[in-house]
Design a protein around this motif. Structure first.
Motif, mmCIF file in Angstrom:
data_model
loop_
_atom_site.group_PDB
_atom_site.id
_atom_site.type_symbol
_atom_site.label_atom_id
_atom_site.label_comp_id
_atom_site.label_asym_id
_atom_site.label_seq_id
_atom_site.Cartn_x
_atom_site.Cartn_y
_atom_site.Cartn_z
ATOM 1 N N GLY A 15 0.769 -1.234 0.000
ATOM 2 C CA GLY A 15 0.000 0.000 0.000
ATOM 3 C C GLY A 15 0.802 1.286 0.000
ATOM 4 N N ASN A 29 1.171 6.914 -0.586
ATOM 5 C CA ASN A 29 0.155 5.877 -0.705
ATOM 6 C C ASN A 29 0.074 5.436 -2.162
ATOM 7 N N ALA A 31 -2.454 3.248 -3.310
ATOM 8 C CA ALA A 31 -3.758 2.597 -3.507
ATOM 9 C C ALA A 31 -4.307 2.808 -4.914
ATOM 10 N N GLU A 35 0.469 -1.982 -6.643
ATOM 11 C CA GLU A 35 1.825 -2.238 -6.159
ATOM 12 C C GLU A 35 2.828 -1.877 -7.243
#
Length: 107
Positions: A15, A29, A31, A35
């Motif tokens: 994440g 981040n 998200a 990945e």
């Protein structure tokens, strides 16, 4: 206004990614981009990676940000060694036909 910064992934954990670019390293981040792997380039807005970009696109965005900083006279925004050549032709150097084609108003 929010400006995206091109940053390269150094390391990851679920994440999140540690990224570097424009003289700073931070954790963001991931998200919205999934990945990532070390070496990937992402466009970062505030604290999150919002788009995966190529190294070439990262260089274009960096050069554009350098030009904006120079125009504003803000040397604090410039990297230690600014690029003299942005690596692409600025619209101010385009012909009227090129600009018309860009806006969908071909002559």
């Amino acid at each position: 206004m929010c400006i995206g910064l091109p940053m390269q992934v150094l390391a990851t954990r679920p994440g999140f990614a540690t990224v570097t670019g424009r003289g700073e390293t931070r954790e963001v981040n991931t998200a919205l981009v999934g990945e990532r792997s070390p070496g990937d380039w992402v466009l970062v807005f505030i604290d999150g990676a919002r788009e995966v970009i190529s190294a070439e696109r990262a260089a274009e965005v960096d050069a554009t940000l350098d030009l904006i900083a120079q125009a504003m006279g803000d040397t604090a925004l410039l990297p230690a060694t600014p690029a003299d050549d942005p690596g692409f032709e600025l619209p101010s150097a385009w012909s009227a036909e090129q600009l018309a084609a860009l806006t969908g108003q071909a002559r």
